[in-house]
Every structure is written in structure tokens, then in C-alpha cells.
Design a protein around this motif. Structure first.
Motif, PDB file in Angstrom:
ATOM      1  N   LEU A 183       0.972  -1.078  -0.267  1.00  0.00           N
ATOM      2  CA  LEU A 183       0.494  -0.179   0.036  1.00  0.00           C
ATOM      3  C   LEU A 183       0.922   0.682   0.030  1.00  0.00           C
ATOM      4  CD1 LEU A 183      -2.748  -1.001   2.588  1.00  0.00           C
ATOM      5  CD2 LEU A 183      -2.765  -2.010   0.465  1.00  0.00           C
ATOM      6  N   GLY A 184       1.063   2.439  -0.970  1.00  0.00           N
ATOM      7  CA  GLY A 184       1.376   3.123  -0.919  1.00  0.00           C
ATOM      8  C   GLY A 184       0.381   4.886  -0.325  1.00  0.00           C
ATOM      9  N   HIS A 185      -0.450   4.439   0.123  1.00  0.00           N
ATOM     10  CA  HIS A 185      -1.109   5.013   0.901  1.00  0.00           C
ATOM     11  C   HIS A 185      -0.460   5.003   2.444  1.00  0.00           C
ATOM     12  CE1 HIS A 185      -4.093   2.202   0.915  1.00  0.00           C
ATOM     13  NE2 HIS A 185      -4.707   2.807   2.221  1.00  0.00           N
ATOM     14  N   GLU A 186      -0.968   6.306   3.012  1.00  0.00           N
ATOM     15  CA  GLU A 186      -1.074   5.876   4.679  1.00  0.00           C
ATOM     16  C   GLU A 186      -2.452   5.122   5.325  1.00  0.00           C
ATOM     17  OE1 GLU A 186      -0.425   9.698   6.863  1.00  0.00           O
ATOM     18  OE2 GLU A 186       1.349   9.147   6.168  1.00  0.00           O
ATOM     19  N   GLY A 187      -2.092   4.245   6.497  1.00  0.00           N
ATOM     20  CA  GLY A 187      -2.848   3.782   7.103  1.00  0.00           C
ATOM     21  C   GLY A 187      -3.307   2.061   5.775  1.00  0.00           C
ATOM     22  N   ALA A 188      -5.092   2.070   5.838  1.00  0.00           N
ATOM     23  CA  ALA A 188      -5.902   1.145   5.364  1.00  0.00           C
ATOM     24  C   ALA A 188      -7.211   1.627   5.078  1.00  0.00           C
ATOM     25  CB  ALA A 188      -5.666   0.136   5.815  1.00  0.00           C
ATOM     26  N   ASP A 189      -7.233   2.025   3.731  1.00  0.00           N
ATOM     27  CA  ASP A 189      -8.172   2.588   3.161  1.00  0.00           C
ATOM     28  C   ASP A 189      -8.799   2.558   2.275  1.00  0.00           C
ATOM     29  OD1 ASP A 189     -10.218   5.785   3.848  1.00  0.00           O
ATOM     30  OD2 ASP A 189      -9.373   5.865   2.230  1.00  0.00           O
ATOM     31  N   THR A 190     -10.248   2.431   2.318  1.00  0.00           N
ATOM     32  CA  THR A 190     -11.068   1.452   0.866  1.00  0.00           C
ATOM     33  C   THR A 190     -10.530   3.488  -0.190  1.00  0.00           C
ATOM     34  OG1 THR A 190     -12.568   0.034   1.829  1.00  0.00           O
ATOM     35  CG2 THR A 190     -12.983   1.396  -0.115  1.00  0.00           C
ATOM     36  N   TYR A 191     -11.021   4.366   0.135  1.00  0.00           N
ATOM     37  CA  TYR A 191     -11.097   5.411  -0.817  1.00  0.00           C
ATOM     38  C   TYR A 191      -9.799   5.678  -1.535  1.00  0.00           C
ATOM     39  CZ  TYR A 191     -11.527   9.970  -3.156  1.00  0.00           C
ATOM     40  OH  TYR A 191     -11.765  11.082  -3.603  1.00  0.00           O
ATOM     41  N   ALA A 192      -8.484   5.674   0.039  1.00  0.00           N
ATOM     42  CA  ALA A 192      -7.549   5.775  -0.808  1.00  0.00           C
ATOM     43  C   ALA A 192      -7.147   4.818  -1.531  1.00  0.00           C
ATOM     44  CB  ALA A 192      -6.694   6.150   0.163  1.00  0.00           C
ATOM     45  N   GLY A 193      -7.490   3.603  -1.370  1.00  0.00           N
ATOM     46  CA  GLY A 193      -6.740   2.069  -1.473  1.00  0.00           C
ATOM     47  C   GLY A 193      -7.527   2.114  -3.379  1.00  0.00           C
ATOM     48  N   HIS A 194      -8.758   2.699  -2.924  1.00  0.00           N
ATOM     49  CA  HIS A 194      -8.906   2.299  -4.812  1.00  0.00           C
ATOM     50  C   HIS A 194      -8.385   3.293  -5.564  1.00  0.00           C
ATOM     51  CE1 HIS A 194     -12.099  -0.852  -3.813  1.00  0.00           C
ATOM     52  NE2 HIS A 194     -12.183  -1.025  -4.585  1.00  0.00           N
ATOM     53  N   ASN A 195      -8.195   4.428  -5.301  1.00  0.00           N
ATOM     54  CA  ASN A 195      -7.817   5.536  -6.323  1.00  0.00           C
ATOM     55  C   ASN A 195      -6.254   5.524  -6.112  1.00  0.00           C
ATOM     56  OD1 ASN A 195      -9.387   8.149  -6.549  1.00  0.00           O
ATOM     57  ND2 ASN A 195     -10.156   7.181  -4.488  1.00  0.00           N
ATOM     58  N   GLU A 196      -5.440   4.490  -5.098  1.00  0.00           N
ATOM     59  CA  GLU A 196      -4.313   3.882  -5.433  1.00  0.00           C
ATOM     60  C   GLU A 196      -4.525   3.639  -6.575  1.00  0.00           C
ATOM     61  OE1 GLU A 196      -0.535   2.534  -3.440  1.00  0.00           O
ATOM     62  OE2 GLU A 196      -2.056   3.405  -1.974  1.00  0.00           O
ATOM     63  N   ILE A 197      -6.013   2.364  -6.624  1.00  0.00           N
ATOM     64  CA  ILE A 197      -5.080   1.443  -8.053  1.00  0.00           C
ATOM     65  C   ILE A 197      -5.787   1.893  -9.243  1.00  0.00           C
ATOM     66  CG2 ILE A 197      -6.711  -0.403  -8.431  1.00  0.00           C
ATOM     67  CD1 ILE A 197      -6.874  -1.493  -5.828  1.00  0.00           C
ATOM     68  N   ALA A 198      -6.427   3.127  -9.239  1.00  0.00           N
ATOM     69  CA  ALA A 198      -6.759   3.827 -10.629  1.00  0.00           C
ATOM     70  C   ALA A 198      -5.758   4.837 -11.017  1.00  0.00           C
ATOM     71  CB  ALA A 198      -7.486   4.909 -10.074  1.00  0.00           C
ATOM     72  N   GLY A 199      -4.741   4.488 -10.188  1.00  0.00           N
ATOM     73  CA  GLY A 199      -3.037   5.599 -10.057  1.00  0.00           C
ATOM     74  C   GLY A 199      -2.953   6.652  -9.640  1.00  0.00           C
TER      75      GLY A 199
ATOM     76  N   LEU B  49      -0.569   0.350  -4.912  1.00  0.00           N
ATOM     77  CA  LEU B  49      -1.043  -0.948  -6.365  1.00  0.00           C
ATOM     78  C   LEU B  49      -1.425   0.182  -7.493  1.00  0.00           C
ATOM     79  CD1 LEU B  49      -3.700  -0.345  -2.617  1.00  0.00           C
ATOM     80  CD2 LEU B  49      -2.518  -2.089  -3.513  1.00  0.00           C
ATOM     81  N   SER B  50      -0.243   1.334  -7.494  1.00  0.00           N
ATOM     82  CA  SER B  50      -1.205   2.494  -8.765  1.00  0.00           C
ATOM     83  C   SER B  50      -0.372   1.619  -9.682  1.00  0.00           C
ATOM     84  CB  SER B  50       0.220   3.763  -8.859  1.00  0.00           C
ATOM     85  OG  SER B  50      -0.906   4.603  -7.542  1.00  0.00           O
ATOM     86  N   ASP B  51       0.491   0.603  -9.472  1.00  0.00           N
ATOM     87  CA  ASP B  51       0.991  -0.074 -10.820  1.00  0.00           C
ATOM     88  C   ASP B  51       0.143  -0.898 -11.802  1.00  0.00           C
ATOM     89  OD1 ASP B  51       3.178   0.439  -9.234  1.00  0.00           O
ATOM     90  OD2 ASP B  51       3.917  -1.711  -9.611  1.00  0.00           O
ATOM     91  N   ILE B  52      -0.964  -1.370 -10.949  1.00  0.00           N
ATOM     92  CA  ILE B  52      -2.234  -1.292 -11.769  1.00  0.00           C
ATOM     93  C   ILE B  52      -2.798  -0.920 -12.643  1.00  0.00           C
ATOM     94  CG2 ILE B  52      -4.522  -2.511 -11.390  1.00  0.00           C
ATOM     95  CD1 ILE B  52      -3.928  -3.106  -8.221  1.00  0.00           C
TER      96      ILE B  52
END
Length: 407
Positions: free
Chosen positions: A82-98, A379-382
Motif C-alpha cells: 500500500l502506497g497510501h497511509e493507513g488502510a483505506d478503501t477510498y485511498a486504496g481504490h484511487n491508488e489502484i486507479a493511478g 497499488l498504482s502499478d495496476i
């Protein structure tokens, strides 16, 4: 000119972690020892995931009842940090998106309640304190504003509404007013019919960490009439894989929670929660379009994690596994298919929040031989890979692994 007839399909299994992040003892010591998938398997002797197992899930996590596929895996496989801090659905999905979601402020709603009330009243809304006391606010006798009890303390505020009493557009306007006053990572506007403000207030709880908010799952609003909008902090949708695709005129469909947390003007949004419905929509979209991006989130895994319900989590995983098998059977030769997750949500950990875990990465392209994609730093690699595949230009962050898939 971008290549045509390229279709990317992304399925995110919300909350499916595969072991604590290396930095967990420093940043989230309460998550030490978390391993969502391994612990679900240990406590669910009848759980079988033959499709995900065949794709290579057992190559990236060792767990009871999950066999490694080795080099015979159907897809390439790896793990993402995880590149974002914590463990967050919004941050995780937006990280996945790039994206690389920036650091946001942490504050409890009690710290800003008076300021938020003043702003809402200045805009003409009727505001009152919760009858039982505390910092949460009731707006227009239909909406409650307070902390999100499923997120880390100080990270997210909820604007929860009884939609039989107030239009969702008005709820969004209230949420935008709150968003403009607070620098937390997210403000979530949500609600459903067949509940009243009294139902909402009756589910208000205060926690030892100082939060005061609604126990949202107890409202039973996660159905076909549920409405939600996530308002994030410091995210640029124009530099994400869905936004880049839509801007290039490529069809984009966002299904399930993906439609709630990814801001993509021009996308076809299909909000829904039940796992079968989410993945059936993926199959329907595959029948409808031969070129574009189809991205979906299985949310019920995450909901089961919050409920500390290992049996329900296992059942949702089996349902997802079955329907992912049907997606595999419908893939065209040039499709890119990715299965991943956004964080962990280990129901065996004492607290009810997400857990800071690495997540699985399974990627299939052109039926190429399986390759080990290694440990990805973000996750941004995705998103970067999807954008390179669709030919739409680079995402804000992330390193594409398309060449490792033979692309």
C-alpha cells in the motif's frame, strides 16, 4: 493512435489482505499479525477457491486449504504494498486507479462540530445536536453528520441520511459544505429508504477513541436503493486510468463500490452491493462492449470483515470465486484481466477497522505463461498497467508491469 479492441477488466476484492505490511509495527501496531485470507481459510474448513487457486493465489500466500499452482498458474501473480497511509478503501481504490493520495489531516468530528454547525446554519440548514448529547449533528431532521466508525479515528466523516425524508441531491449539498470545512481524507454522503432519522440516531455510538457516529451496517441499507458518494481529499481523477480512458473516448464502466469512490465523468456507473449482482454486471458489460475498461468492486468481503463474520466472508469469497471463473471463460484473446484488493480487513483482529496488509495481484493477458510479478511498491502499478494497455498515456503514479505479461 491508440490500438482498438482492447478491453481491460478489473475486479477488486475489497478488504482481501494477505499479510501485514512491513511497516505495520511502526504505523499501525494494532494490525500486527493480520492476514485476512490466511485467517479466513484457517477458520473455514469447507472454504475452497478453485478458480483463484488456479490463477495463482496460492503462489503469493501460504494458507491452510490453498494450494500453490506454481508455474502452471493460469495468470501471472504477485503482491502489492500500500502506497497510501493507513488502510483505506477510498485511498486504496484511487491508488489502484493511478493516484498517490496525499497525507490528510486527522481530526475527530468533535473538534470541528461547532464550526461545521455554523457553516451549515449560515447556508440555511436547520441543525440540532443529537438528542443524547455528543458532537454529532442532525440536519434538516433527516441527516446525521459525525465520525465514520469503520475508518481509523479522525480519518473520515459520514453524512448519513433517511432518503424517504430528503433528496440525495440535498444530502450531497450538505456533504459538500462539510467537505469544504474539513481536511480529513474523506467525507461520505450515504443513505437509503425505509429508515427514519430516529433509526439513524438510535444507532449512534461513541468509542473509546473519541469517535461519535452511526453503526451503519445496523441500518440495513446496503441494497439496490442504497446511494453513496465519496468526497476525497487531494485526488486528481484526470490522471487516473478511468479518467484517462474516458477522456480518450474509451468506454468506461464502474460497478459496485468502484462507482462510489472513483470520480470519472462520462463513465457508465452501476452502483450495487450484492456480490452476485456486481459480477453479473461485469459479465453483462463484457457482452456489451469489446473495447474499454470495466472495473468492479466486490464490497461484501469488506462488510463481512467489519462485522467480524468469518463465515460470511468465506461465503462471499466462494461466490466471487465461482463468478470470476465465469469471467475467465468469457475473456477474449486480447483482454487484460486483473484481480486485486485495496487493503486488508481481518475479522480475527480485535478492532473493527481495516488492517494494513499487502494484497494479492493476479493478472492474465493473452494467455501468456504465468510470471512472478514480484512485490509491487504501490497499488498504482495496476492503473499504470491498464493505462499502458489501453494506450491512454501514463497515470499520475505507478510503474506498468505490462511488459512482464508479454504486452
Amino acid at each position: 493512435m491508440r490500438p482498438v479492441n482492447r478491453r481491460a477488466i478489473l475486479v477488486v476484492l475489497d478488504g482481501l489482505g494477505i499479510g501485514e505490511m512491513p511497516d505495520v509495527t511502526r504505523f499501525r501496531p494494532q494490525d500486527a499479525g493480520a492476514n485476512t485470507l490466511a485467517h479466513i481459510l484457517e477458520r473455514s474448513p469447507g472454504l475452497r477457491l478453485p478458480v483463484l487457486e488456479a490463477m495463482g493465489l496460492g503462489n503469493v500466500v501460504r494458507a491452510t486449504g490453498l494450494r500453490p499452482a506454481g508455474p502452471a498458474a493460469l495468470s501471472s501473480y504477485g503482491r502489492c504494498m500500500l502506497g497510501h497511509e493507513g488502510a483505506d478503501t477510498y485511498a486504496g481504490h484511487n491508488e489502484i486507479a493511478g493516484s498517490s493520495p496525499p497525507r490528510s489531516a486527522r481530526m475527530l468530528f468533535s473538534e470541528v462540530s461547532a464550526r461545521v454547525r455554523s457553516v451549515l446554519e449560515s447556508r440555511g440548514y436547520r441543525v440540532a445536536a443529537v438528542p443524547a448529547g455528543g458532537p454529532a449533528l442532525v440536519v434538516e431532521d433527516a441527516v446525521l453528520v459525525g465520525d465514520n466508525l469503520e475508518a481509523d479515528p479522525g480519518a473520515v466523516f459520514n453524512v448519513t441520511a433517511a432518503l424517504d425524508a430528503i433528496p440525495f441531491e440535498t444530502v450531497l449539498a450538505i456533504a459538500r459544505a462539510v467537505r469544504g470545512e474539513v481536511p480529513v481524507s474523506r467525507v461520505i454522503a450515504l443513505g437509503g429508504p425505509r429508515i427514519t432519522i430516529h433509526d439513524i440516531v438510535n444507532e449512534v455510538r461513541s468509542t473509546a477513541s473519541g469517535q461519535t457516529g452511526v453503526v451503519t451496517p445496523n441500518l440495513n441499507i446496503y441494497n439496490e436503493q442504497y446511494q453513496v458518494r465519496h468526497m476525497g481529499y487531494g485526488v486528481n481523477p484526470g490522471r487516473q486510468a478511468p479518467g484517462l480512458a474516458a477522456r480518450a473516448g474509451i468506454p468506461v464502466t464502474l460497478i459496485g463500490k468502484m462507482a462510489d469512490v472513483i470520480d470519472c465523468p462520462g463513465a457508465h456507473a452501476v452502483p450495487c452491493v450484492p456480490t452476485r449482482e456486481v459480477l453479473h454486471h461485469v459479465l453483462e458489460e463484457m457482452d456489451r462492449i469489446e473495447d474499454g475498461l470495466i472495473a468492479a468492486t466486490v464490497q461484501e468481503t469488506d462488510l463481512a470483515g467489519h462485522e467480524k463474520d468469518t463465515a460470511r466472508y468465506a461465503q462471499v469469497l466462494m461466490t466471487a470465486d465461482e463468478l470470476i471463473g465465469r469471467i475467465l471463460a468469457c475473456l477474449a484473446a486480447r483482454d487484460l484481466f486483473v484481480v486485486a484488493a485495496d487493503h486488508g480487513n481481518d475479522p480475527t483482529i480485535i478492532h473493527r477497522s481495516h488492517t494494513r496488509e499487502m494484497v494479492p495481484l493476479l493478472a492474465l493477458y493473452r494467455a501468456q505463461p504465468a510470471r512472478d510479478l514480484g512485490l509491487r511498491r504501490t497499488l498504482s502499478d495496476i492503473g499504470a498497467t491498464i493505462s499502458e494497455y489501453l494506450g491512454t498515456g501514463p497515470t499520475e503514479t505507478g510503474e506498468s508491469f505490462l511488459s512482464m505479461l508479454g504486452g
